[in-house]
Write a protein that holds these residues in place. Sequence first.
Motif, short mmCIF file in Angstrom:
data_model
loop_
_atom_site.label_atom_id
_atom_site.label_comp_id
_atom_site.label_asym_id
_atom_site.label_seq_id
_atom_site.Cartn_x
_atom_site.Cartn_y
_atom_site.Cartn_z
N ALA A 125 0.84 -1.20 0.00
CA ALA A 125 0.00 0.00 0.00
C ALA A 125 0.88 1.25 0.00
CB ALA A 125 -0.92 0.00 1.22
N GLY A 126 0.61 2.15 -0.92
CA GLY A 126 1.36 3.40 -1.00
C GLY A 126 2.56 3.33 -1.90
N THR A 127 2.80 2.20 -2.55
CA THR A 127 3.95 2.06 -3.45
C THR A 127 3.53 2.27 -4.90
OG1 THR A 127 3.62 -0.31 -3.81
CG2 THR A 127 4.89 0.33 -1.87
N GLY A 128 4.51 2.18 -5.79
CA GLY A 128 4.22 2.33 -7.22
C GLY A 128 3.23 1.28 -7.71
N ARG A 129 3.39 0.05 -7.24
CA ARG A 129 2.47 -1.02 -7.64
C ARG A 129 1.04 -0.71 -7.18
NH1 ARG A 129 5.43 -5.85 -8.81
NH2 ARG A 129 6.95 -5.11 -10.35
N PHE A 130 0.93 -0.11 -6.00
CA PHE A 130 -0.38 0.27 -5.47
C PHE A 130 -1.05 1.28 -6.41
CE2 PHE A 130 -2.87 3.31 -2.91
CZ PHE A 130 -3.83 2.46 -2.38
N PHE A 131 -0.30 2.29 -6.82
CA PHE A 131 -0.87 3.31 -7.70
C PHE A 131 -1.22 2.74 -9.08
CE2 PHE A 131 1.05 6.45 -4.73
CZ PHE A 131 -0.10 7.18 -4.48
N GLU A 132 -0.43 1.79 -9.54
CA GLU A 132 -0.77 1.14 -10.81
C GLU A 132 -2.12 0.43 -10.70
OE1 GLU A 132 2.40 -1.45 -11.96
OE2 GLU A 132 3.63 0.17 -12.78
N GLY A 133 -2.33 -0.25 -9.56
CA GLY A 133 -3.60 -0.92 -9.33
C GLY A 133 -4.76 0.06 -9.26
N MET A 134 -4.53 1.20 -8.61
CA MET A 134 -5.59 2.21 -8.51
C MET A 134 -5.94 2.79 -9.89
SD MET A 134 -6.49 2.29 -5.33
CE MET A 134 -6.19 0.52 -5.40
N ALA A 135 -4.91 3.06 -10.68
CA ALA A 135 -5.14 3.59 -12.02
C ALA A 135 -5.92 2.58 -12.86
CB ALA A 135 -3.81 3.93 -12.69
N ASN A 136 -5.59 1.31 -12.72
CA ASN A 136 -6.31 0.26 -13.45
C ASN A 136 -7.78 0.22 -13.03
OD1 ASN A 136 -4.07 -0.56 -14.89
ND2 ASN A 136 -3.47 -2.11 -13.39
N ALA A 137 -8.03 0.40 -11.73
CA ALA A 137 -9.40 0.40 -11.23
C ALA A 137 -10.22 1.54 -11.84
CB ALA A 137 -9.41 0.49 -9.70
N PHE A 138 -9.55 2.66 -12.09
CA PHE A 138 -10.21 3.82 -12.70
C PHE A 138 -10.21 3.75 -14.22
CE2 PHE A 138 -9.62 5.63 -8.51
CZ PHE A 138 -10.65 6.54 -8.37
N GLU A 139 -9.47 2.78 -14.75
CA GLU A 139 -9.31 2.61 -16.21
C GLU A 139 -8.71 3.87 -16.83
OE1 GLU A 139 -13.20 1.43 -17.59
OE2 GLU A 139 -12.83 -0.67 -17.06
N VAL A 140 -7.67 4.39 -16.17
CA VAL A 140 -6.94 5.56 -16.69
C VAL A 140 -5.45 5.27 -16.59
CG1 VAL A 140 -8.75 7.19 -16.02
CG2 VAL A 140 -6.88 6.70 -14.42
N THR A 141 -4.64 6.12 -17.21
CA THR A 141 -3.20 5.98 -17.11
C THR A 141 -2.74 6.52 -15.75
OG1 THR A 141 -2.72 8.17 -18.04
CG2 THR A 141 -2.97 6.32 -19.60
N LEU A 142 -1.51 6.18 -15.37
CA LEU A 142 -0.95 6.71 -14.11
C LEU A 142 -0.90 8.23 -14.13
CD1 LEU A 142 1.97 4.29 -13.17
CD2 LEU A 142 0.06 4.96 -11.70
#
Length: 273
Positions: free
Chosen positions: A138-155
């Motif tokens: 949580a809070g790492t680069g991988r976390f943000f990649e997962g969040m962006a995927n959930a929103f279906e947007v780029t980082l």
Amino acid sequence: MVKGVFKIKRYFGGCDVGSTYTKSVIIDENGEIVGNSITKSKMNSEQSAKQSLKEALDEAKLTSLDDLSYLIGTGYGRNRVPQAKENISEISCHAMGVHVTNPTVKAVIDIGGQDVKGISIDTDGTVKTFAMNDKCAAGTGRFFEGMANAFEVTLSEFSELSLSAKNVIPITAQCTVFAESEVITLVGEGKPREEIAAGIQLAVAKRCFVMAKKAGATDSITLTGGCAKNAGLKKAIEHVLKLKVIDLKTDPQLMGALGAAEYARQKGLAKES
């Protein structure tokens, strides 16, 4: 007429093989960056290093690693950097990279692909103290990649999303998997996407609070790693930590590689003297 002595220019390199991205920096004997590269890491760390170094060499108009007087590896795959004279921990290299970029900065939060580090920098660029959270993604680069995927947007799009939020929808889950599930549910319920994104950024900023304190931050701090480019996170960190986040003139994702290159320059020149 006395002929002048031709002086061969010397170059030094640093390669930061991370879990998500591999970065390389080549500097000259004066410490000026002449070539750099950021590439997606492969499964094979050696191949990642080779590709990144080749791109940096090409930009520096150098033909091969033999043109470097000294090369240092750092990061997750630091032992796999070809022709590296030695390897140094990414904590030390991030500290040195920030120091040569802006010597006034004394506290750093490095948000990597799989961990978060708080680093306190001494007056010579070495590490005074550090703290690391590598137990949870949580809070790492991988976390943000997962969040962006959930929103279906780029980082990049995700990093800007929260800036237009008028309110914040809190994200209660601490685990990456549960947080992603919570976000997907909120998006499905039609909640304002920018307010959900603001909640995510705020949650990560709160996780950075302990790291900042352990890094000895008092009035300002800087961010390194790819997540340092996240505008929403920077705003959230300034709000939660009540600290000024200092922007670096050099790409913050290159700090580890730059620090490794600077160590290579110092060691290389000392060896030649």
